[in-house]
Design a protein around this motif. Structure first.
Motif, PDB file in Angstrom:
ATOM      1  N   VAL A   1       0.860  -1.176   0.000  1.00  0.00           N
ATOM      2  CA  VAL A   1       0.000   0.000   0.000  1.00  0.00           C
ATOM      3  C   VAL A   1       0.901   1.233   0.000  1.00  0.00           C
ATOM      4  CG1 VAL A   1      -1.747   1.228   1.326  1.00  0.00           C
ATOM      5  CG2 VAL A   1      -1.773  -1.261   1.257  1.00  0.00           C
ATOM      6  N   PRO A   2       0.544   2.282  -0.757  1.00  0.00           N
ATOM      7  CA  PRO A   2       1.352   3.500  -0.731  1.00  0.00           C
ATOM      8  C   PRO A   2       1.576   3.994   0.691  1.00  0.00           C
ATOM      9  CG  PRO A   2      -0.341   3.671  -2.404  1.00  0.00           C
ATOM     10  CD  PRO A   2      -0.617   2.406  -1.644  1.00  0.00           C
ATOM     11  N   ASN A   3       2.766   4.556   0.959  1.00  0.00           N
ATOM     12  CA  ASN A   3       3.036   4.962   2.340  1.00  0.00           C
ATOM     13  C   ASN A   3       2.265   6.200   2.753  1.00  0.00           C
ATOM     14  OD1 ASN A   3       4.477   6.898   0.998  1.00  0.00           O
ATOM     15  ND2 ASN A   3       6.491   6.095   1.548  1.00  0.00           N
ATOM     16  N   ARG A   4       1.382   6.693   1.890  1.00  0.00           N
ATOM     17  CA  ARG A   4       0.428   7.730   2.313  1.00  0.00           C
ATOM     18  C   ARG A   4      -0.605   7.151   3.286  1.00  0.00           C
ATOM     19  NH1 ARG A   4      -2.978   8.987  -0.903  1.00  0.00           N
ATOM     20  NH2 ARG A   4      -2.760   7.414  -2.535  1.00  0.00           N
ATOM     21  N   PHE A   5      -0.719   5.828   3.263  1.00  0.00           N
ATOM     22  CA  PHE A   5      -1.643   5.147   4.152  1.00  0.00           C
ATOM     23  C   PHE A   5      -0.859   4.676   5.371  1.00  0.00           C
ATOM     24  CE2 PHE A   5      -5.498   4.553   1.591  1.00  0.00           C
ATOM     25  CZ  PHE A   5      -5.037   4.947   0.352  1.00  0.00           C
ATOM     26  N   SER A   6      -1.285   5.102   6.556  1.00  0.00           N
ATOM     27  CA  SER A   6      -0.585   4.674   7.762  1.00  0.00           C
ATOM     28  C   SER A   6      -1.589   4.166   8.782  1.00  0.00           C
ATOM     29  CB  SER A   6       0.270   5.801   8.337  1.00  0.00           C
ATOM     30  OG  SER A   6      -0.502   6.962   8.512  1.00  0.00           O
ATOM     31  N   PRO A   7      -1.558   2.867   9.046  1.00  0.00           N
ATOM     32  CA  PRO A   7      -2.416   2.317  10.082  1.00  0.00           C
ATOM     33  C   PRO A   7      -1.801   2.549  11.449  1.00  0.00           C
ATOM     34  CG  PRO A   7      -1.107   0.581   9.107  1.00  0.00           C
ATOM     35  CD  PRO A   7      -0.718   1.850   8.403  1.00  0.00           C
ATOM     36  N   LYS A   8      -2.676   2.559  12.452  1.00  0.00           N
ATOM     37  CA  LYS A   8      -2.177   2.711  13.807  1.00  0.00           C
ATOM     38  C   LYS A   8      -3.086   1.930  14.749  1.00  0.00           C
ATOM     39  CE  LYS A   8       0.075   6.284  14.701  1.00  0.00           C
ATOM     40  NZ  LYS A   8       0.522   7.685  14.920  1.00  0.00           N
ATOM     41  N   SER A   9      -2.492   1.087  15.569  1.00  0.00           N
ATOM     42  CA  SER A   9      -3.258   0.278  16.498  1.00  0.00           C
ATOM     43  C   SER A   9      -2.858   0.641  17.920  1.00  0.00           C
ATOM     44  CB  SER A   9      -3.010  -1.211  16.228  1.00  0.00           C
ATOM     45  OG  SER A   9      -3.768  -2.020  17.079  1.00  0.00           O
ATOM     46  N   PRO A  10      -3.627   1.519  18.574  1.00  0.00           N
ATOM     47  CA  PRO A  10      -3.284   1.923  19.940  1.00  0.00           C
ATOM     48  C   PRO A  10      -3.462   0.788  20.948  1.00  0.00           C
ATOM     49  CG  PRO A  10      -5.370   2.904  19.259  1.00  0.00           C
ATOM     50  CD  PRO A  10      -4.801   2.231  18.056  1.00  0.00           C
ATOM     51  N   ASP A  11      -4.397  -0.101  20.663  1.00  0.00           N
ATOM     52  CA  ASP A  11      -4.598  -1.296  21.468  1.00  0.00           C
ATOM     53  C   ASP A  11      -5.270  -2.328  20.579  1.00  0.00           C
ATOM     54  OD1 ASP A  11      -7.003   0.772  22.829  1.00  0.00           O
ATOM     55  OD2 ASP A  11      -7.573  -1.021  21.693  1.00  0.00           O
ATOM     56  N   LYS A  12      -5.431  -3.543  21.069  1.00  0.00           N
ATOM     57  CA  LYS A  12      -5.873  -4.583  20.142  1.00  0.00           C
ATOM     58  C   LYS A  12      -7.349  -4.454  19.776  1.00  0.00           C
ATOM     59  CE  LYS A  12      -7.088  -8.531  23.024  1.00  0.00           C
ATOM     60  NZ  LYS A  12      -6.778  -9.951  23.306  1.00  0.00           N
ATOM     61  N   ALA A  13      -8.075  -3.556  20.399  1.00  0.00           N
ATOM     62  CA  ALA A  13      -9.475  -3.349  20.043  1.00  0.00           C
ATOM     63  C   ALA A  13      -9.657  -2.236  19.018  1.00  0.00           C
ATOM     64  CB  ALA A  13     -10.293  -3.026  21.289  1.00  0.00           C
ATOM     65  N   HIS A  14      -8.611  -1.544  18.683  1.00  0.00           N
ATOM     66  CA  HIS A  14      -8.712  -0.401  17.776  1.00  0.00           C
ATOM     67  C   HIS A  14      -7.662  -0.483  16.669  1.00  0.00           C
ATOM     68  CE1 HIS A  14     -10.602   1.083  21.479  1.00  0.00           C
ATOM     69  NE2 HIS A  14     -11.344   1.838  20.686  1.00  0.00           N
ATOM     70  N   LEU A  15      -8.106  -0.159  15.464  1.00  0.00           N
ATOM     71  CA  LEU A  15      -7.176  -0.049  14.341  1.00  0.00           C
ATOM     72  C   LEU A  15      -7.652   1.112  13.483  1.00  0.00           C
ATOM     73  CD1 LEU A  15      -4.728  -1.091  12.779  1.00  0.00           C
ATOM     74  CD2 LEU A  15      -6.272  -2.610  11.520  1.00  0.00           C
ATOM     75  N   ASN A  16      -6.885   2.183  13.471  1.00  0.00           N
ATOM     76  CA  ASN A  16      -7.246   3.367  12.722  1.00  0.00           C
ATOM     77  C   ASN A  16      -6.427   3.437  11.450  1.00  0.00           C
ATOM     78  OD1 ASN A  16      -8.907   4.045  14.950  1.00  0.00           O
ATOM     79  ND2 ASN A  16      -7.162   4.987  15.976  1.00  0.00           N
ATOM     80  N   LEU A  17      -6.962   4.167  10.476  1.00  0.00           N
ATOM     81  CA  LEU A  17      -6.289   4.312   9.188  1.00  0.00           C
ATOM     82  C   LEU A  17      -6.188   5.792   8.858  1.00  0.00           C
ATOM     83  CD1 LEU A  17      -5.126   2.812   6.701  1.00  0.00           C
ATOM     84  CD2 LEU A  17      -7.412   2.962   5.679  1.00  0.00           C
ATOM     85  N   HIS A  18      -4.974   6.269   8.731  1.00  0.00           N
ATOM     86  CA  HIS A  18      -4.753   7.664   8.369  1.00  0.00           C
ATOM     87  C   HIS A  18      -4.253   7.728   6.932  1.00  0.00           C
ATOM     88  CE1 HIS A  18      -4.195  11.909   9.206  1.00  0.00           C
ATOM     89  NE2 HIS A  18      -3.068  11.846   8.546  1.00  0.00           N
ATOM     90  N   ILE A  19      -4.832   8.624   6.165  1.00  0.00           N
ATOM     91  CA  ILE A  19      -4.447   8.748   4.761  1.00  0.00           C
ATOM     92  C   ILE A  19      -3.989  10.182   4.501  1.00  0.00           C
ATOM     93  CG2 ILE A  19      -5.083   8.242   2.381  1.00  0.00           C
ATOM     94  CD1 ILE A  19      -7.626   6.863   3.515  1.00  0.00           C
ATOM     95  N   ASN A  20      -2.758  10.322   4.052  1.00  0.00           N
ATOM     96  CA  ASN A  20      -2.213  11.642   3.718  1.00  0.00           C
ATOM     97  C   ASN A  20      -2.380  11.933   2.229  1.00  0.00           C
ATOM     98  OD1 ASN A  20      -1.255  12.223   6.325  1.00  0.00           O
ATOM     99  ND2 ASN A  20       0.618  11.050   5.961  1.00  0.00           N
ATOM    100  N   SER A  21      -2.434  13.212   1.914  1.00  0.00           N
ATOM    101  CA  SER A  21      -2.404  13.666   0.514  1.00  0.00           C
ATOM    102  C   SER A  21      -3.342  12.837  -0.360  1.00  0.00           C
ATOM    103  CB  SER A  21      -0.972  13.566  -0.032  1.00  0.00           C
ATOM    104  OG  SER A  21      -0.086  14.318   0.755  1.00  0.00           O
ATOM    105  N   LEU A  22      -4.608  12.862  -0.026  1.00  0.00           N
ATOM    106  CA  LEU A  22      -5.596  12.026  -0.719  1.00  0.00           C
ATOM    107  C   LEU A  22      -5.599  12.268  -2.218  1.00  0.00           C
ATOM    108  CD1 LEU A  22      -8.268  12.157   2.023  1.00  0.00           C
ATOM    109  CD2 LEU A  22      -7.613  10.057   0.827  1.00  0.00           C
ATOM    110  N   GLU A  23      -5.758  11.175  -2.961  1.00  0.00           N
ATOM    111  CA  GLU A  23      -5.805  11.205  -4.420  1.00  0.00           C
ATOM    112  C   GLU A  23      -7.157  10.689  -4.880  1.00  0.00           C
ATOM    113  OE1 GLU A  23      -2.531   8.827  -5.741  1.00  0.00           O
ATOM    114  OE2 GLU A  23      -1.011  10.175  -4.888  1.00  0.00           O
ATOM    115  N   LEU A  24      -7.494  11.029  -6.129  1.00  0.00           N
ATOM    116  CA  LEU A  24      -8.777  10.594  -6.692  1.00  0.00           C
ATOM    117  C   LEU A  24      -8.930   9.078  -6.621  1.00  0.00           C
ATOM    118  CD1 LEU A  24      -9.024  12.863  -9.878  1.00  0.00           C
ATOM    119  CD2 LEU A  24     -10.251  13.129  -7.701  1.00  0.00           C
TER     120      LEU A  24
END
Lengths: 114, 112
Positions: free
Chosen positions: A60-83
């Protein structure tokens, strides 16, 4: 009593913006996933985490960065969004890792990049 | 590519009839799973069949697996309007990364 929840359900944004999608599961599972479903309904794994540790990063392009603060949560951050990022993003969870069993999916986040 | 393929891409039948969907895949597997996706919703797991099983039933669902042909079928008997959805097969790869690979799905429409 939602098992896997995602927020927001809809996300409309301009190209170049940064956005985040949040996912939470209350099933006690230790593995979580992000999938992308395109307009042709093709569903593809992006990331998986097991007990907060990254297991799969599927080119996956490194503009996508997942983050799991604990095992019940998994967030997805997307930088510089493209079409081409416009799609439905699904979070999922499972007991243990593939191939141990079924995955439970969230309702999806429909991302539209203008 | 491990990508699975469902056949047909779309299926439209009358309520009460049986619906059969097929899935083909390319690699050896541990398990094959079938999921349903209603419009605008997430996927819901229907059934899992292991590579050493040939047939499995769950209510009105019957799944078969032929590992020699790398194919599976999902039969829904006595279809109902509520069965209208997309159906996906998903496979793992017994030699590879711990992920499920989904086909593109069969869009099933049950006409009342």
């Amino acid at each position: 009593d939602t098992a896997v929840s995602q927020t927001p359900k809809y996300l409309v944004t301009q190209m170049g913006n940064d956005k985040s999608i949040k996912c939470e599961q209350n099933l006690g599972h230790d593995t979580m996933y992000w999938y992308k479903q395109d307009s042709k309904k093709f569903l593809k794994i992006m990331f998986s985490y097991n007990n907060k540790e990254l297991i799969i990063n599927e080119t996956v392009p490194n503009r996508f960065s997942p983050k799991s603060p604990d095992k019940a949560h998994l967030n997805l951050h997307i930088n510089s969004l493209e079409l081409g990022d416009s799609a439905v993003y699904f979070c999922a969870s499972s007991i243990g890792q593939v191939p141990r069993g079924e995955q439970f999916f969230g309702p999806g986040t429909r991302l539209t990049v203008l | 590519s491990q990508q699975g393929e469902e056949d047909p891409q779309a299926l439209s039948i009358q309520e009460g009839e049986n619906a059969t969907m097929n899935c083909s895949y390319k690699t050896s597997i541990n398990n094959l799973q079938w999921y349903r996706q209603n419009s605008g919703r997430g996927l819901v797991h229907l059934i899992l069949i292991r590579s050493n099983e040939r047939e499995k039933h769950s209510g009105r669902l019957r799944v078969t697996l032929d590992t020699s042909k790398k194919s599976s079928s999902l039969l829904i008997t006595a279809s109902r309007a509520a069965d209208t959805a997309s159906y996906f097969c998903a496979t793992d790869w017994d030699q590879g990364a711990q992920k499920l690979v989904f086909g593109q799905g069969t869009r099933l429409t049950i006409n009342p």
